[in-house]
Write a protein that holds these residues in place. Sequence first.
Motif, PDB file in Angstrom:
ATOM      1  N   GLY A 258      71.761   2.359  36.550  1.00 15.45           N
ATOM      2  CA  GLY A 258      71.400   2.511  37.953  1.00 15.45           C
ATOM      3  C   GLY A 258      71.168   3.964  38.323  1.00 15.45           C
ATOM      4  O   GLY A 258      71.390   4.878  37.531  1.00 15.45           O
ATOM      5  N   ILE A 259      70.703   4.154  39.543  1.00 10.09           N
ATOM      6  CA  ILE A 259      70.456   5.486  40.095  1.00 10.09           C
ATOM      7  C   ILE A 259      71.522   5.764  41.153  1.00 10.09           C
ATOM      8  O   ILE A 259      71.831   4.907  41.984  1.00 10.09           O
ATOM      9  CB  ILE A 259      69.060   5.568  40.729  1.00 10.09           C
ATOM     10  N   LEU A 260      72.083   6.958  41.114  1.00  6.66           N
ATOM     11  CA  LEU A 260      73.138   7.342  42.051  1.00  6.66           C
ATOM     12  C   LEU A 260      72.588   8.339  43.063  1.00  6.66           C
ATOM     13  O   LEU A 260      71.938   9.323  42.686  1.00  6.66           O
ATOM     14  CB  LEU A 260      74.317   7.942  41.301  1.00  6.66           C
ATOM     15  N   LEU A 261      72.863   8.079  44.339  1.00 10.16           N
ATOM     16  CA  LEU A 261      72.410   8.935  45.425  1.00 10.16           C
ATOM     17  C   LEU A 261      73.611   9.373  46.251  1.00 10.16           C
ATOM     18  O   LEU A 261      74.347   8.533  46.787  1.00 10.16           O
ATOM     19  CB  LEU A 261      71.425   8.185  46.335  1.00 10.16           C
ATOM     20  N   LEU A 262      73.814  10.671  46.362  1.00  9.85           N
ATOM     21  CA  LEU A 262      74.837  11.220  47.252  1.00  9.85           C
ATOM     22  C   LEU A 262      74.131  11.802  48.461  1.00  9.85           C
ATOM     23  O   LEU A 262      73.237  12.644  48.313  1.00  9.85           O
ATOM     24  CB  LEU A 262      75.676  12.289  46.560  1.00  9.85           C
ATOM     25  N   TYR A 263      74.533  11.377  49.660  1.00  9.45           N
ATOM     26  CA  TYR A 263      73.832  11.777  50.873  1.00  9.45           C
ATOM     27  C   TYR A 263      74.467  13.012  51.506  1.00  9.45           C
ATOM     28  O   TYR A 263      75.636  13.332  51.269  1.00  9.45           O
ATOM     29  CB  TYR A 263      73.827  10.612  51.870  1.00  9.45           C
ATOM     30  N   ARG A 264      73.667  13.706  52.316  1.00  9.27           N
ATOM     31  CA  ARG A 264      74.130  14.915  53.003  1.00  9.27           C
ATOM     32  C   ARG A 264      74.849  14.509  54.288  1.00  9.27           C
ATOM     33  O   ARG A 264      74.270  14.477  55.375  1.00  9.27           O
ATOM     34  CB  ARG A 264      72.969  15.860  53.292  1.00  9.27           C
ATOM     35  N   THR A 265      76.126  14.198  54.144  1.00 10.69           N
ATOM     36  CA  THR A 265      76.967  13.757  55.256  1.00 10.69           C
ATOM     37  C   THR A 265      78.235  14.601  55.301  1.00 10.69           C
ATOM     38  O   THR A 265      78.556  15.316  54.347  1.00 10.69           O
ATOM     39  CB  THR A 265      77.335  12.267  55.088  1.00 10.69           C
ATOM     40  N   ILE A 266      78.979  14.483  56.405  1.00 13.24           N
ATOM     41  CA  ILE A 266      80.227  15.236  56.543  1.00 13.24           C
ATOM     42  C   ILE A 266      81.222  14.845  55.455  1.00 13.24           C
ATOM     43  O   ILE A 266      81.739  15.678  54.727  1.00 13.24           O
ATOM     44  CB  ILE A 266      80.838  15.006  57.940  1.00 13.24           C
ATOM     45  N   LYS A 267      81.513  13.567  55.354  1.00 19.48           N
ATOM     46  CA  LYS A 267      82.360  13.027  54.299  1.00 19.48           C
ATOM     47  C   LYS A 267      81.449  12.408  53.238  1.00 19.48           C
ATOM     48  O   LYS A 267      80.355  11.936  53.556  1.00 19.48           O
ATOM     49  CB  LYS A 267      83.317  11.975  54.856  1.00 19.48           C
ATOM     50  N   PRO A 268      81.873  12.380  51.975  1.00 19.50           N
ATOM     51  CA  PRO A 268      80.980  11.855  50.935  1.00 19.50           C
ATOM     52  C   PRO A 268      80.572  10.400  51.186  1.00 19.50           C
ATOM     53  O   PRO A 268      81.423   9.556  51.494  1.00 19.50           O
ATOM     54  CB  PRO A 268      81.830  11.961  49.656  1.00 19.50           C
ATOM     55  N   TYR A 269      79.288  10.139  51.086  1.00 18.10           N
ATOM     56  CA  TYR A 269      78.769   8.771  51.080  1.00 18.10           C
ATOM     57  C   TYR A 269      77.780   8.668  49.931  1.00 18.10           C
ATOM     58  O   TYR A 269      76.808   9.422  49.867  1.00 18.10           O
ATOM     59  CB  TYR A 269      78.101   8.392  52.397  1.00 18.10           C
ATOM     60  N   LEU A 270      78.046   7.716  49.030  1.00 18.10           N
ATOM     61  CA  LEU A 270      77.276   7.596  47.795  1.00 18.10           C
ATOM     62  C   LEU A 270      76.851   6.147  47.589  1.00 18.10           C
ATOM     63  O   LEU A 270      77.596   5.221  47.924  1.00 18.10           O
ATOM     64  CB  LEU A 270      78.130   8.081  46.620  1.00 18.10           C
ATOM     65  N   GLU A 271      75.654   5.954  47.048  1.00 11.22           N
ATOM     66  CA  GLU A 271      75.153   4.627  46.714  1.00 11.22           C
ATOM     67  C   GLU A 271      74.709   4.584  45.264  1.00 11.22           C
ATOM     68  O   GLU A 271      74.131   5.545  44.756  1.00 11.22           O
ATOM     69  CB  GLU A 271      73.965   4.240  47.591  1.00 11.22           C
ATOM     70  N   LYS A 272      74.964   3.437  44.612  1.00  7.08           N
ATOM     71  CA  LYS A 272      74.368   3.157  43.314  1.00  7.08           C
ATOM     72  C   LYS A 272      73.293   2.104  43.524  1.00  7.08           C
ATOM     73  O   LYS A 272      73.531   1.064  44.128  1.00  7.08           O
ATOM     74  CB  LYS A 272      75.404   2.636  42.319  1.00  7.08           C
ATOM     75  N   ARG A 273      72.082   2.377  43.021  1.00 12.92           N
ATOM     76  CA  ARG A 273      70.939   1.491  43.249  1.00 12.92           C
ATOM     77  C   ARG A 273      70.420   0.909  41.941  1.00 12.92           C
ATOM     78  O   ARG A 273      70.445   1.569  40.896  1.00 12.92           O
ATOM     79  CB  ARG A 273      69.827   2.225  43.993  1.00 12.92           C
ATOM     80  N   ASP A 274      69.941  -0.319  42.042  1.00 11.31           N
ATOM     81  CA  ASP A 274      69.449  -1.055  40.889  1.00 11.31           C
ATOM     82  C   ASP A 274      68.193  -0.405  40.320  1.00 11.31           C
ATOM     83  O   ASP A 274      67.273  -0.028  41.064  1.00 11.31           O
ATOM     84  CB  ASP A 274      69.157  -2.501  41.293  1.00 11.31           C
ATOM     85  N   LEU A 275      68.135  -0.275  38.985  1.00  9.46           N
ATOM     86  CA  LEU A 275      66.990   0.360  38.337  1.00  9.46           C
ATOM     87  C   LEU A 275      65.697  -0.420  38.548  1.00  9.46           C
ATOM     88  O   LEU A 275      64.613   0.158  38.625  1.00  9.46           O
ATOM     89  CB  LEU A 275      67.250   0.512  36.835  1.00  9.46           C
ATOM     90  N   ARG A 276      65.771  -1.737  38.629  1.00 11.68           N
ATOM     91  CA  ARG A 276      64.556  -2.547  38.731  1.00 11.68           C
ATOM     92  C   ARG A 276      64.038  -2.633  40.157  1.00 11.68           C
ATOM     93  O   ARG A 276      62.843  -2.522  40.405  1.00 11.68           O
ATOM     94  CB  ARG A 276      64.824  -3.958  38.204  1.00 11.68           C
ATOM     95  N   THR A 277      64.965  -2.829  41.121  1.00 11.68           N
ATOM     96  CA  THR A 277      64.532  -3.125  42.483  1.00 11.68           C
ATOM     97  C   THR A 277      64.777  -2.006  43.480  1.00 11.68           C
ATOM     98  O   THR A 277      64.193  -2.000  44.560  1.00 11.68           O
ATOM     99  CB  THR A 277      65.258  -4.375  42.988  1.00 11.68           C
ATOM    100  N   GLY A 278      65.661  -1.068  43.160  1.00 12.37           N
ATOM    101  CA  GLY A 278      66.026  -0.027  44.123  1.00 12.37           C
ATOM    102  C   GLY A 278      67.043  -0.480  45.146  1.00 12.37           C
ATOM    103  O   GLY A 278      67.422   0.280  46.042  1.00 12.37           O
TER     104      GLY A 278
END
Length: 354
Positions: free
Chosen positions: A175-195
């Motif tokens: 999968g693809i990992l995205l860390l967002y620019r937020t005050i406290k950490p917020y992170l998502e793991k996304r599916d390689l095929r569908t996003g």
Amino acid sequence: MSHQLLISLAWLTLATALPIQGQTWDATRQASGWAFQEVDGSLVFFDRTAQSLRTWTKESGLITSLPVSLPHIRKPSQIERPAASPATKVASDYDAAGAMLYGTAPAQRIQPPPSATTEGTTMRTFAPERWILDAYDRIWMACGDRLVILGKDGKPESTHALPALVEDMATGKDGILLLYRTIKPYLEKRDLRTGAVIWSFGDRNQAKDALAQPLLVPLNHMALGLDGTVYIAEGASLAFTTLDPAKGPREAGQTFFTCREAIPARAALGRVGRGPMLSWPGKDIIFSVFTPNQVKACGAPESQGLLLARFDLTRGTLEWITTPLAEGHRLVGLLDTEAIFLAPNGGLAFAPIH
């Protein structure tokens, strides 16, 4: 004027208008913005002028260039109207949280124009801010509040809405990992095929405020260990939150480091926020960047330039490495003996590491 002279002038004009034979894009002089480092150590830059991804190594220079076709979106056009009366900004819970946790002033956020009204629409091309390549050579680009996935030919395959601006991206095992620019950490793991989102870590509700009032400086960063473990650096802490790449938030943990046999104090982030954090390819070591003033109380040595924090994930130790580089240089890559920085005015700079 003779016929021969006219021909000579014509050839001279043509020669000066054409590019020099063999002239290529040079990262050491022209790189800017951001970069993604492949596992082989090569760096992938985005050339905005040519709308191309440039793959580069220090030994061989430019390796490949891939033109990319970014989609267009319709955005409301903003037409400024005189404000009826100056309004006093009321501090939100988002501002209060930032001040409490990190001393983040509201001035560190981009404020929307108070007098703007929406009329009509305009076409806007996506502008990539972060990008990575997955195991299938597809390109994932974070463009504001959109995630654009392109095929290996550089053509768009799909576009997905994002909850906030992306600070860090990484390619996991599945999968693809995205860390967002937020005050406290917020992170998502996304599916390689569908996003699509597979799992997330942190409070997603803060993303709305983070998108409406983007932070000017990052407060959190992410990097991966050799086994795919996700390491998150939160705010001023010199410890990491750890996430299993498959289980995500179900088994979150903490990793602490010692510096000279003691747990270091928290850093003082101040106006510049937290500097970039990168994994060293092929090694279970993570590097992070700080200014000297940020880590005076953390066991760091005196330095005239930026400091690199060397986190050894196996030994649990933190070591400081001084550099001659001034504030404004951005860490984008790690070679066997050198760290690669983007210079403030474009091009690259290097600092020794071990």
